[in-house]
Design a protein around this motif. Structure first.
Motif, PDB file in Angstrom:
ATOM      1  N   ALA A 100     -20.188  46.452  45.490  1.00 20.75           N
ATOM      2  CA  ALA A 100     -20.165  46.410  44.030  1.00 20.75           C
ATOM      3  C   ALA A 100     -20.217  47.813  43.437  1.00 20.75           C
ATOM      4  CB  ALA A 100     -21.338  45.577  43.516  1.00 20.75           C
ATOM      5  N   LEU A 101     -21.033  48.680  44.017  1.00 22.97           N
ATOM      6  CA  LEU A 101     -21.117  50.054  43.510  1.00 22.97           C
ATOM      7  C   LEU A 101     -19.807  50.802  43.728  1.00 22.97           C
ATOM      8  CD1 LEU A 101     -24.735  51.021  44.662  1.00 22.97           C
ATOM      9  CD2 LEU A 101     -23.981  50.269  42.394  1.00 22.97           C
ATOM     10  N   ASN A 102     -19.159  50.548  44.856  1.00 21.61           N
ATOM     11  CA  ASN A 102     -17.861  51.172  45.112  1.00 21.61           C
ATOM     12  C   ASN A 102     -16.810  50.695  44.120  1.00 21.61           C
ATOM     13  OD1 ASN A 102     -18.910  52.556  47.328  1.00 21.61           O
ATOM     14  ND2 ASN A 102     -18.320  50.968  48.780  1.00 21.61           N
ATOM     15  N   LEU A 103     -16.825  49.386  43.833  1.00 23.18           N
ATOM     16  CA  LEU A 103     -15.858  48.831  42.886  1.00 23.18           C
ATOM     17  C   LEU A 103     -16.146  49.304  41.464  1.00 23.18           C
ATOM     18  CD1 LEU A 103     -15.564  45.178  44.249  1.00 23.18           C
ATOM     19  CD2 LEU A 103     -13.835  46.995  44.381  1.00 23.18           C
ATOM     20  N   ALA A 104     -17.409  49.434  41.132  1.00 25.02           N
ATOM     21  CA  ALA A 104     -17.763  49.946  39.811  1.00 25.02           C
ATOM     22  C   ALA A 104     -17.215  51.362  39.635  1.00 25.02           C
ATOM     23  CB  ALA A 104     -19.272  49.928  39.630  1.00 25.02           C
ATOM     24  N   ARG A 105     -17.396  52.205  40.651  1.00 26.09           N
ATOM     25  CA  ARG A 105     -16.883  53.574  40.567  1.00 26.09           C
ATOM     26  C   ARG A 105     -15.364  53.582  40.481  1.00 26.09           C
ATOM     27  NH1 ARG A 105     -15.042  57.292  39.195  1.00 26.09           N
ATOM     28  NH2 ARG A 105     -15.238  59.475  39.822  1.00 26.09           N
ATOM     29  N   LYS A 106     -14.724  52.730  41.259  1.00 23.42           N
ATOM     30  CA  LYS A 106     -13.256  52.656  41.235  1.00 23.42           C
ATOM     31  C   LYS A 106     -12.754  52.337  39.831  1.00 23.42           C
ATOM     32  CE  LYS A 106      -9.355  50.113  43.265  1.00 23.42           C
ATOM     33  NZ  LYS A 106      -8.950  49.068  44.252  1.00 23.42           N
ATOM     34  N   HIS A 107     -13.506  51.510  39.119  1.00 26.72           N
ATOM     35  CA  HIS A 107     -13.086  51.084  37.784  1.00 26.72           C
ATOM     36  C   HIS A 107     -13.865  51.782  36.671  1.00 26.72           C
ATOM     37  CE1 HIS A 107     -10.224  48.115  39.206  1.00 26.72           C
ATOM     38  NE2 HIS A 107     -11.092  47.798  40.139  1.00 26.72           N
ATOM     39  N   LEU A 109     -16.930  52.491  35.977  1.00 25.03           N
ATOM     40  CA  LEU A 109     -18.135  51.892  35.421  1.00 25.03           C
ATOM     41  C   LEU A 109     -19.352  52.485  36.124  1.00 25.03           C
ATOM     42  CD1 LEU A 109     -16.971  48.161  35.517  1.00 25.03           C
ATOM     43  CD2 LEU A 109     -17.205  49.549  33.451  1.00 25.03           C
ATOM     44  N   ARG A 110     -20.230  53.110  35.387  1.00 27.20           N
ATOM     45  CA  ARG A 110     -21.495  53.530  35.979  1.00 27.20           C
ATOM     46  C   ARG A 110     -22.334  52.290  36.275  1.00 27.20           C
ATOM     47  NH1 ARG A 110     -20.180  57.962  32.500  1.00 27.20           N
ATOM     48  NH2 ARG A 110     -20.272  59.926  33.672  1.00 27.20           N
ATOM     49  N   ALA A 111     -23.346  52.449  37.116  1.00 27.29           N
ATOM     50  CA  ALA A 111     -24.115  51.279  37.553  1.00 27.29           C
ATOM     51  C   ALA A 111     -25.602  51.590  37.627  1.00 27.29           C
ATOM     52  CB  ALA A 111     -23.614  50.791  38.912  1.00 27.29           C
ATOM     53  N   ILE A 112     -26.398  50.635  37.171  1.00 31.68           N
ATOM     54  CA  ILE A 112     -27.853  50.692  37.309  1.00 31.68           C
ATOM     55  C   ILE A 112     -28.263  49.630  38.310  1.00 31.68           C
ATOM     56  CG2 ILE A 112     -30.069  50.303  36.154  1.00 31.68           C
ATOM     57  CD1 ILE A 112     -28.705  51.240  33.556  1.00 31.68           C
ATOM     58  N   VAL A 113     -28.934  50.040  39.379  1.00 28.91           N
ATOM     59  CA  VAL A 113     -29.495  49.100  40.346  1.00 28.91           C
ATOM     60  C   VAL A 113     -30.904  48.772  39.886  1.00 28.91           C
ATOM     61  CG1 VAL A 113     -30.137  48.710  42.748  1.00 28.91           C
ATOM     62  CG2 VAL A 113     -28.079  50.049  42.205  1.00 28.91           C
ATOM     63  N   ASP A 114     -31.102  47.521  39.494  1.00 29.86           N
ATOM     64  CA  ASP A 114     -32.359  47.079  38.890  1.00 29.86           C
ATOM     65  C   ASP A 114     -33.112  46.166  39.846  1.00 29.86           C
ATOM     66  OD1 ASP A 114     -34.307  45.734  37.199  1.00 29.86           O
ATOM     67  OD2 ASP A 114     -32.782  44.187  36.864  1.00 29.86           O
TER      68      ASP A 114
END
Length: 381
Positions: A100-107, A109-114
């Motif tokens: 998911a983090l890889n796909l977020a970066r590809k598109h 989108l920054r990501a918060i792991v909560d």
């Protein structure tokens, strides 16, 4: 051929450099956020495993969010999905998170792991009559266990750019004393900073991340890679209308917004069993000025520490009258933009969401259009 090889090498190096953190000389990274949503009930608060869990969030979801105009996602995760009761890691969930983090970066989108729910702390335990289950604030072992979870998460995620991935080490703490939470914040902050000095950390306030308790939060001094977080669902008679898990959700009468939420006539017709919870909504007006007033302590804390402010959860339950939902959402967005508050809606595709994952279609596209009508993220040049 040599030119082609040289060009490929240049492209590779450019991609490599772009994936690294572009920290400023003062150590402040570029994790900047504005409009997002929670990918909830996937790696958190869900019994789905195996294929059902694997198929729940796919690349097309990240692509969709990017095209709509979101710039980041919050990904809630639960201890029970990532570790068994003996503390052994459960590989599939870890693979889903990193993918998911890889796909977020590809598109883009920054990501918060909560870290949303852990075995020693569940934010709704008090409301469900299981207060004794929360040992986090009374047990040194439970606190060290939390730190150990983050050591393992850090080991797995530390190579992700500080500009693109952030950690929220606790969701909606519920400590009897604010100082208990402050002491735990200091412990976890110190432990993570020894591993990752410049990772952005999301820190919320005590008692369900209330805006009103932000004034009691003690933020580690001198750390500019922190974002302050609060959650907001007021007035709950509107945002949780019909929500079976809340006492106020039993009310079936009319709700108004803006203005006085429940008329005296509707109050009189309501069941006696809920009148105690209902009565406050018959006396006070709710509007954009009330929202501003309720945000003031959070805004003041962000100003005091010179940190970004972030509303990590807000939204309206699906059965709520859509016109009322849009009125409230519009006011929320106005206040967010006035004070440069980043936000993630609760949520993307569950019972507060705008996307129907089963039917693969929007269930509330006008809500999405409204969400995207406000200010968007302006990247630093």
């Amino acid at each position: 051929m040599k030119k082609s090889i040289l060009f490929s090498a240049i492209v590779f190096m450019a991609l490599l450099l772009s994936s690294c953190s572009s920290e400023q000389s003062d150590g402040v990274n570029n994790f900047r956020i504005k409009r997002g949503t929670n990918l909830s009930h996937w790696l958190s608060q869900s019994e789905a495993r195996g294929e059902m869990r694997r198929l729940h969030i796919q690349e097309d979801d990240f692509e969709r969010l990017e095209k709509l105009g979101f710039d980041f996602v919050r990904i809630p995760i639960d201890e029970v999905q990532f570790w068994d009761e003996q503390g052994n890691t459960l590989p599939e969930a870890w693979g889903l998170l990193t993918n998911a983090l890889n796909l977020a970066r590809k598109h883009n989108l920054r990501a918060i792991v909560d870290l949303h729910i852990i075995r020693s702390h569940y934010f709704n335990a008090v409301n469900e009559g299981d207060k004794a289950a929360n040992t986090l604030f009374t047990s040194e072992k439970s606190q060290q266990d939390l730190i150990n979870l983050w050591y393992q998460l850090s080991d797995s995620l530390k190579d992700y750019s500080n500009d693109w991935v952030a950690y929220e080490f606790m969701n909606e703490p519920v400590a009897e004393d604010h100082e208990q939470w402050n002491q735990l914040v200091a412990k976890v902050h110190k432990a993570l900073r020894e591993r990752e000095p410049n990772r952005t950390l999301i820190i919320g306030s005590n008692l369900w991340q209330s805006a009103g308790t932000m004034k009691y939060l003690k933020v580690p001094e001198g750390d500019k890679n922190i974002i302050l977080s609060f959650h907001y669902y007021n007035p709950t008679i509107l945002t949780h209308y019909g929500a079976w898990w809340t006492p106020i959700g039993k009310y079936k009468g009319k709700v108004n917004y803006p203005g006085v939420l429940v008329s005296q006539e509707d109050f009189a017709a309501a069941p006696d069993s809920i009148k105690k919870e209902l009565e406050p909504y018959t006396k006070e007006e709710w509007n954009i000025d009330r929202i501003r007033e309720e945000f003031k302590d959070a805004i003041a804390a962000a100003k005091k520490y010179d940190l970004q402010l972030f509303c990590g959860e807000w939204g309206v339950y699906e059965p709520v009258d859509r016109e009322l939902a849009y009125n409230w959402t519009r006011d929320m967005l106005t206040v967010f933009d006035e004070f440069d508050i980043a936000w993630t809606t609760w949520c993307y595709d569950a019972d507060f969401g705008f996307w129907d994952q089963q039917r693969h279609q929007f269930k509330d596209y006008p809500l999405v259009e409204l969400l995207m009508s406000g200010k968007k993220l302006e990247e630093k040049k």
